[in-house]
Design an enzyme around this catalytic site. Sequence first.
Site, PDB file in Angstrom:
ATOM      1  N   ARG A 101      10.379 -67.470   1.370  1.00  0.00           N
ATOM      2  CA  ARG A 101      11.676 -66.915   1.815  1.00  0.00           C
ATOM      3  C   ARG A 101      11.715 -67.024   3.326  1.00  0.00           C
ATOM      4  O   ARG A 101      10.898 -66.437   4.030  1.00  0.00           O
ATOM      5  CB  ARG A 101      11.829 -65.460   1.375  1.00  0.00           C
ATOM      6  CG  ARG A 101      13.007 -64.774   2.044  1.00  0.00           C
ATOM      7  CD  ARG A 101      13.355 -63.419   1.455  1.00  0.00           C
ATOM      8  NE  ARG A 101      14.043 -63.538   0.196  1.00  0.00           N
ATOM      9  CZ  ARG A 101      14.872 -62.617  -0.309  1.00  0.00           C
ATOM     10  NH1 ARG A 101      15.107 -61.491   0.353  1.00  0.00           N
ATOM     11  NH2 ARG A 101      15.462 -62.801  -1.473  1.00  0.00           N
ATOM     12  N   HIS A 128      20.013 -69.902  -2.432  1.00  0.00           N
ATOM     13  CA  HIS A 128      19.216 -68.884  -3.142  1.00  0.00           C
ATOM     14  C   HIS A 128      19.196 -69.250  -4.638  1.00  0.00           C
ATOM     15  O   HIS A 128      19.803 -68.572  -5.467  1.00  0.00           O
ATOM     16  CB  HIS A 128      19.840 -67.510  -2.911  1.00  0.00           C
ATOM     17  CG  HIS A 128      18.962 -66.349  -3.270  1.00  0.00           C
ATOM     18  ND1 HIS A 128      17.640 -66.484  -3.662  1.00  0.00           N
ATOM     19  CD2 HIS A 128      19.217 -65.008  -3.286  1.00  0.00           C
ATOM     20  CE1 HIS A 128      17.138 -65.281  -3.908  1.00  0.00           C
ATOM     21  NE2 HIS A 128      18.066 -64.373  -3.692  1.00  0.00           N
ATOM     22  N   GLN A 131      18.347 -66.817  -7.624  1.00  0.00           N
ATOM     23  CA  GLN A 131      19.412 -65.850  -7.905  1.00  0.00           C
ATOM     24  C   GLN A 131      20.502 -66.476  -8.773  1.00  0.00           C
ATOM     25  O   GLN A 131      20.968 -65.867  -9.750  1.00  0.00           O
ATOM     26  CB  GLN A 131      20.017 -65.368  -6.576  1.00  0.00           C
ATOM     27  CG  GLN A 131      21.105 -64.323  -6.752  1.00  0.00           C
ATOM     28  CD  GLN A 131      20.556 -62.968  -7.140  1.00  0.00           C
ATOM     29  OE1 GLN A 131      19.670 -62.446  -6.479  1.00  0.00           O
ATOM     30  NE2 GLN A 131      21.069 -62.390  -8.217  1.00  0.00           N
ATOM     31  N   ASP A 230      28.962 -60.761  -2.158  1.00  0.00           N
ATOM     32  CA  ASP A 230      27.657 -60.581  -1.504  1.00  0.00           C
ATOM     33  C   ASP A 230      27.937 -59.806  -0.216  1.00  0.00           C
ATOM     34  O   ASP A 230      29.096 -59.643   0.191  1.00  0.00           O
ATOM     35  CB  ASP A 230      27.064 -61.978  -1.206  1.00  0.00           C
ATOM     36  CG  ASP A 230      25.696 -61.937  -0.519  1.00  0.00           C
ATOM     37  OD1 ASP A 230      25.002 -60.897  -0.606  1.00  0.00           O
ATOM     38  OD2 ASP A 230      25.317 -62.942   0.113  1.00  0.00           O
ATOM     39  N   CYS A 270      24.604 -60.018  -6.044  1.00  0.00           N
ATOM     40  CA  CYS A 270      23.154 -60.281  -6.027  1.00  0.00           C
ATOM     41  C   CYS A 270      22.353 -59.066  -5.569  1.00  0.00           C
ATOM     42  O   CYS A 270      21.170 -58.979  -5.858  1.00  0.00           O
ATOM     43  CB  CYS A 270      22.856 -61.491  -5.143  1.00  0.00           C
ATOM     44  SG  CYS A 270      23.502 -61.348  -3.465  1.00  0.00           S
ATOM     45  N   ARG A 298      16.051 -61.248 -12.882  1.00  0.00           N
ATOM     46  CA  ARG A 298      15.280 -62.037 -11.926  1.00  0.00           C
ATOM     47  C   ARG A 298      13.863 -62.250 -12.468  1.00  0.00           C
ATOM     48  O   ARG A 298      13.283 -63.327 -12.363  1.00  0.00           O
ATOM     49  CB  ARG A 298      15.213 -61.331 -10.555  1.00  0.00           C
ATOM     50  CG  ARG A 298      16.557 -61.191  -9.844  1.00  0.00           C
ATOM     51  CD  ARG A 298      17.096 -62.519  -9.354  1.00  0.00           C
ATOM     52  NE  ARG A 298      16.174 -63.202  -8.480  1.00  0.00           N
ATOM     53  CZ  ARG A 298      16.079 -62.990  -7.161  1.00  0.00           C
ATOM     54  NH1 ARG A 298      16.879 -62.122  -6.583  1.00  0.00           N
ATOM     55  NH2 ARG A 298      15.217 -63.663  -6.415  1.00  0.00           N
TER      56      ARG A 298
HETATM   57  N1  NVA Z   1      23.337 -63.332   1.704  1.00  0.00           N
HETATM   58  C1  NVA Z   1      22.302 -62.339   1.616  1.00  0.00           C
HETATM   59  C2  NVA Z   1      21.652 -62.390   0.278  1.00  0.00           C
HETATM   60  C3  NVA Z   1      20.584 -61.353   0.052  1.00  0.00           C
HETATM   61  C4  NVA Z   1      19.940 -61.463  -1.307  1.00  0.00           C
HETATM   62  C5  NVA Z   1      21.297 -62.548   2.742  1.00  0.00           C
HETATM   63  O1  NVA Z   1      20.936 -63.710   2.979  1.00  0.00           O
HETATM   64  O2  NVA Z   1      20.898 -61.587   3.396  1.00  0.00           O
HETATM   65  N1   CP Z   2      19.060 -60.430  -4.451  1.00  0.00           N
HETATM   66  C1   CP Z   2      17.917 -60.534  -3.732  1.00  0.00           C
HETATM   67  O1   CP Z   2      17.376 -61.623  -3.504  1.00  0.00           O
HETATM   68  O2   CP Z   2      17.441 -59.338  -3.321  1.00  0.00           O
HETATM   69  P1   CP Z   2      16.219 -59.083  -2.329  1.00  0.00           P
HETATM   70  O3   CP Z   2      16.681 -59.510  -0.947  1.00  0.00           O
HETATM   71  O4   CP Z   2      15.981 -57.601  -2.430  1.00  0.00           O
HETATM   72  O5   CP Z   2      15.043 -59.896  -2.754  1.00  0.00           O
END
Ligand code: NVA
Ligand code: CP
Length: 315
Positions: A101, A128, A131, A230, A270, A298
């Site tokens: 990540r 992502h 997800q 989101d 998400c 997930r």
């Molecule tokens: N768009 C958000 C998704 C989190 C799961 C982010 O990147 O912070």
């Molecule tokens: N939806 C998602 O990826 O959540 P986290 O950022 O908590 O992993």
Amino acid sequence: MKHFIKETDFAANELPGLFATARRLKQSRGQPAAPVLGGQTWAMIFAKSSTRTRVSFEVGIHELGGNPLFLNKNDIQFGRGETIQDTAKVLSRFVHGLIVRTYDHEDVVELTKHATVPVINALTDFLHPCQIYTDAFTAAERWAAPGGDLVAALKGRKIAYLGDTAFNMANSWILGASLFGMKLSLAGPAGYAPSKEIQAQLKAEGRALDYHFTNDPYEAVKDADIIYTDVWTSMGQEEEEAQRVADMKPYAVTAKLFAAAKRDALFMHCLPAHAGEEVEQAVLDNPRSIIFDQAENRLHMQKAILAALTVKTRT
Ligand code: NVA
Ligand code: CP
């Protein structure tokens, strides 16, 4: 060596089997299971916060008989400037897979070039995919006949995506909708139209640019089967928060907007959610909100992905 860094890394004809595995793993959870990752260690390099992704991968790897090794990027030399190339080569000597990540998607692409073990994208600024597969599975669970083909149940369904239509979740739905044969309408402010990068990705894959972008949220949700949103300020965008909240306010999923979709439309997010910002609490609490099924799934979908990618090369 198969990696999963974008939605289209599994071919359309691989999806029914993958989704069926996720359903089987969900239904049989808690019963004695084959140790698909027996004797394996999977490294999880995270440069951003996470609740769902981190916990579902750690629990999932454990349940498949493997060992998850969580590495905060700043705790390893990668965070102090050791190259991606060297990190990929060194970790590949120790572990059986890498779950990453981070911010720049190109860093994950670079990892795949030097790793000799599978790499999974656990979120970048661009995509992502874990997800989106989970979300598609979660909606399909509602629509498929018992035991029926989950992926076929998605075909022709319409998803309306509201808010930040230029970042990872929107990009992932653009690729995902194309892969699953879904219709996609995105509604967001003019300055947040789907990016050149995701258009270039579609073109590079020979996929049609057949999503619809509008500035009118009511136009997007008309006849939609799923209303999806989101956060407006993603990880890494904190300094832009005030501007983003002002720009995206017309795209909040209110009870009124949700009611303008199909009568049986599902609400999806998400998570994490900011109630009162991109979505009203009443919508999060609506019986047709399936946000916690998404979160749970997930685990099941990622176990299926891990099982599909694992290579028995090292004990
Ligand atoms: N768009 C958000 C998704 C989190 C799961 C982010 O990147 O912070
Ligand atoms: N939806 C998602 O990826 O959540 P986290 O950022 O908590 O992993």
